[in-house]
Design a protein around this motif. Structure first.
Motif, PDB file in Angstrom:
ATOM      1  N   UNK A 119       0.832  -1.198   0.000  1.00 38.51           N
ATOM      2  CA  UNK A 119       0.000   0.000   0.000  1.00 38.51           C
ATOM      3  C   UNK A 119       0.872   1.256   0.000  1.00 38.51           C
ATOM      4  N   UNK A 120       0.379   2.328  -0.599  1.00 37.75           N
ATOM      5  CA  UNK A 120       1.167   3.558  -0.643  1.00 37.75           C
ATOM      6  C   UNK A 120       0.403   4.620  -1.398  1.00 37.75           C
ATOM      7  N   UNK A 121       0.949   5.820  -1.441  1.00 41.84           N
ATOM      8  CA  UNK A 121       0.266   6.911  -2.132  1.00 41.84           C
ATOM      9  C   UNK A 121       1.230   7.571  -3.115  1.00 41.84           C
ATOM     10  N   UNK A 122       0.681   8.424  -3.958  1.00 46.04           N
ATOM     11  CA  UNK A 122       1.486   9.140  -4.934  1.00 46.04           C
ATOM     12  C   UNK A 122       0.832  10.502  -5.135  1.00 46.04           C
ATOM     13  N   UNK A 123       1.616  11.513  -5.452  1.00 48.70           N
ATOM     14  CA  UNK A 123       0.993  12.811  -5.716  1.00 48.70           C
ATOM     15  C   UNK A 123       0.297  12.740  -7.062  1.00 48.70           C
ATOM     16  N   UNK A 124      -0.767  13.514  -7.206  1.00 42.42           N
ATOM     17  CA  UNK A 124      -1.535  13.502  -8.447  1.00 42.42           C
ATOM     18  C   UNK A 124      -0.642  13.922  -9.617  1.00 42.42           C
ATOM     19  N   UNK A 138      -8.000   6.424 -22.570  1.00 44.06           N
ATOM     20  CA  UNK A 138      -8.798   6.321 -21.344  1.00 44.06           C
ATOM     21  C   UNK A 138      -9.170   7.687 -20.789  1.00 44.06           C
ATOM     22  N   UNK A 139     -10.414   7.828 -20.349  1.00 40.08           N
ATOM     23  CA  UNK A 139     -10.843   9.038 -19.640  1.00 40.08           C
ATOM     24  C   UNK A 139     -10.302   9.017 -18.216  1.00 40.08           C
ATOM     25  N   UNK A 140      -9.753  10.127 -17.762  1.00 43.90           N
ATOM     26  CA  UNK A 140      -9.356  10.234 -16.353  1.00 43.90           C
ATOM     27  C   UNK A 140     -10.249  11.231 -15.619  1.00 43.90           C
ATOM     28  N   UNK A 141     -11.143  11.849 -16.363  1.00 44.68           N
ATOM     29  CA  UNK A 141     -12.242  12.659 -15.807  1.00 44.68           C
ATOM     30  C   UNK A 141     -13.408  12.397 -16.744  1.00 44.68           C
ATOM     31  N   UNK A 152     -12.982   5.904 -12.141  1.00 47.69           N
ATOM     32  CA  UNK A 152     -13.489   5.120 -11.003  1.00 47.69           C
ATOM     33  C   UNK A 152     -12.792   3.751 -10.918  1.00 47.69           C
ATOM     34  N   UNK A 153     -11.763   3.536 -11.747  1.00 46.53           N
ATOM     35  CA  UNK A 153     -11.142   2.203 -11.806  1.00 46.53           C
ATOM     36  C   UNK A 153     -10.562   1.763 -10.465  1.00 46.53           C
ATOM     37  N   UNK A 207      -1.942   5.985  -8.609  1.00 47.07           N
ATOM     38  CA  UNK A 207      -2.584   7.155  -9.247  1.00 47.07           C
ATOM     39  C   UNK A 207      -4.072   6.881  -9.485  1.00 47.07           C
ATOM     40  N   UNK A 208      -4.407   5.673  -9.988  1.00 53.40           N
ATOM     41  CA  UNK A 208      -5.820   5.357 -10.244  1.00 53.40           C
ATOM     42  C   UNK A 208      -6.605   5.321  -8.937  1.00 53.40           C
ATOM     43  N   UNK A 209      -5.933   4.889  -7.875  1.00 58.53           N
ATOM     44  CA  UNK A 209      -6.565   4.894  -6.567  1.00 58.53           C
ATOM     45  C   UNK A 209      -6.875   6.336  -6.132  1.00 58.53           C
ATOM     46  N   UNK A 210      -5.905   7.224  -6.335  1.00 55.23           N
ATOM     47  CA  UNK A 210      -6.097   8.645  -6.004  1.00 55.23           C
ATOM     48  C   UNK A 210      -7.268   9.226  -6.802  1.00 55.23           C
ATOM     49  N   UNK A 211      -7.289   8.933  -8.100  1.00 51.58           N
ATOM     50  CA  UNK A 211      -8.367   9.447  -8.953  1.00 51.58           C
ATOM     51  C   UNK A 211      -9.732   8.981  -8.451  1.00 51.58           C
ATOM     52  N   UNK A 212      -9.832   7.699  -8.100  1.00 48.82           N
ATOM     53  CA  UNK A 212     -11.118   7.146  -7.653  1.00 48.82           C
ATOM     54  C   UNK A 212     -11.575   7.823  -6.372  1.00 48.82           C
ATOM     55  N   UNK A 213     -10.623   8.095  -5.474  1.00 52.44           N
ATOM     56  CA  UNK A 213     -10.991   8.760  -4.212  1.00 52.44           C
ATOM     57  C   UNK A 213     -11.459  10.180  -4.484  1.00 52.44           C
TER      58      UNK A 213
END
Ligand code: HEC
Ligand code: HEC
Length: 230
Positions: free
Chosen positions: A137-142, A159-162, A175-176, A217-223
Motif C-alpha cells: 500500500x502507498x500513495x502518490x501525488x496527483x 482512457x478518460x481520467x475525468x 473510477x477504476x 494514481x488510479x486509486x487517487x483518482x477514484x478517491x
C-alpha cells in the motif's frame, strides 16, 4: 423489547424467504450477453462477436463492494458502449459519440445484486497472473501520477481520467481504483494479452516502479471522484 425481537425475526424470515440465488440469476439473466466460463477470444472475429465484457475472471478483477453497488445502479464504463472495435475501424472522433443511442445496462434490486456479486467473486480464472503481483500500500501525488500516466506511458490517448477528459477507446479510469482490484490493474498493465489475447490495450513494457505508480494514481483518482459525487 419483545416487540422489537418479533419485528427482527419477522424481518429475517422475510430475507430468508427471498434469498436470491446468484448463480441462477447469472445463468438466466446475464449469460446471453456475458461469458461466464471459458477462455478469452482467440481471434479478432471472436472478440468482435462478444456482446459484453467477459466475466469468467470477475473474481480476480472487480472489488466486491463495487459490484454490489454498480449492479443496482449501473453507470456507463465504456464511453462508446461495447463497440470500440467498430468505432475504431470507422476512425471516428471522440466528440461524436452518441450517448443517447447506447442502451442502459439492466439493474438489479439490492438482494439480487449482492447475491450476484458473491457469485461473480467465485469466478477466478487466472489466479496464476494475480499471484505474480505483490503490491505494497502507498500513495502518490496527483502530479507525479499524471506525469507517468499521461506523458511517459501514453495511457490518456485511450482512457478518460475525468468524465470529459481523455480518450474513449477503453473503459473510463476515473473510477477504476474503486472498481478493480489493485493486483488486476498491475497485471493487466504488465501483460494485457495474457488476459485477452486480442485486446487493443497495448503492452507498454513499463517498469515495476511505474506500474506501481499508476496503480496508486488510479486509486487517487477514484478517491477524488468519489468525493466529487453528490
Ligand atoms: C443485453 C446484454 C447484457 C445483459 C443481459 C447483461 N449485461 Fe452486463 N454488460 C453488458 C455490456 C454491453 C457491458 C459494458 C457496459 C459498459 O462498459 O458501460 C456490461 C458490463 C457489465 C459489467 C462490468 C464489466 C466490465 O468488465 O467492465 C458487469 C459486472 C456486468 N455487466 C454484469 C452483468 C450481470 C450480473 C448481468 C445479469 C444480471 C448482466 N451484466 C446482464 C451487457 C449485458
Ligand atoms: C490503444 C488504446 C489503449 C491504450 C494506449 C491504453 N489502453 Fe488500457 N485499455 C484499452 C482497452 C480497449 C481496454 C479494454 C480491454 C478489454 O476489455 O479487453 C483497456 C483496459 C484497461 C484497464 C481495465 C479497465 C476495466 O475496467 O476493464 C486498465 C486499468 C487500463 N486499460 C489501463 C491502461 C494504462 C495504465 C495504460 C497506459 C500504460 C493504458 N491502459 C493504455 C485501450 C488502451
Amino acid at each position: 423489547m419483545r416487540a422489537l425481537f418479533r419485528i427482527l425475526s419477522l424481518l429475517s424470515i422475510g430475507v430468508l424467504a427471498h434469498a436470491a440465488d446468484g448463480d441462477a440469476i447469472l445463468r438466466a439473466d446475464c449469460a446471453q450477453c456475458h461469458a461466464l466460463s471459458g477462455s478469452a477470444a482467440g481471434t479478432l472475429e471472436a472478440l468482435r462477436a462478444r456482446k459484453a465484457p467477459d466475466l469468467f475472471y470477475a473474481g480476480n478483477k472487480f472489488r466486491r463492494e463495487w459490484l454490489g453497488k454498480w449492479l443496482q445502479k449501473p453507470a456507463r464504463l465504456r464511453p462508446t458502449g461495447f463497440i470500440y472495435l467498430d468505432y475504431l475501424k470507422k476512425g471516428e472522433k471522440a466528440d461524436i459519440v452518441d450517448a443517447a443511442s447506447l442502451t442502459p445496462h439492466p439493474a438489479l434490486a439490492s438482494a439480487e445484486a449482492n447475491a450476484v456479486a458473491d457469485a461473480l467473486m467465485k469466478l477466478r480464472t487466472h489466479d496464476d497472473l494475480i499471484a505474480k503481483e505483490k503490491l505494497e500500500p502507498g500513495t502518490i501525488s496527483r502530479a507525479m501520477g499524471e506525469m507517468v500516466f499521461d506523458k511517459f506511458s501514453g495511457c490518456l490517448a485511450c482512457h478518460l481520467i475525468e468524465p470529459e477528459y481523455g480518450g474513449v477507446t477503453g473503459p473510463e479510469l476515473y473510477t477504476a481504483g474503486a472498481r478493480l482490484q489493485a493486483e488486476y490493474i498491475a497485471s493487466l498493465i504488465r501483460a494485457p494479452h495474457a488476459w485477452q489475447p486480442k485486446t487493443w490495450m497495448p503492452n507498454k513494457h513499463l517498469s515495476d516502479a511505474n506500474i506501481v505508480k499508476i496503480v496508486r494514481y488510479l486509486d487517487t483518482l477514484a478517491k477524488e471522484n468519489a468525493r466529487a459525487q453528490p
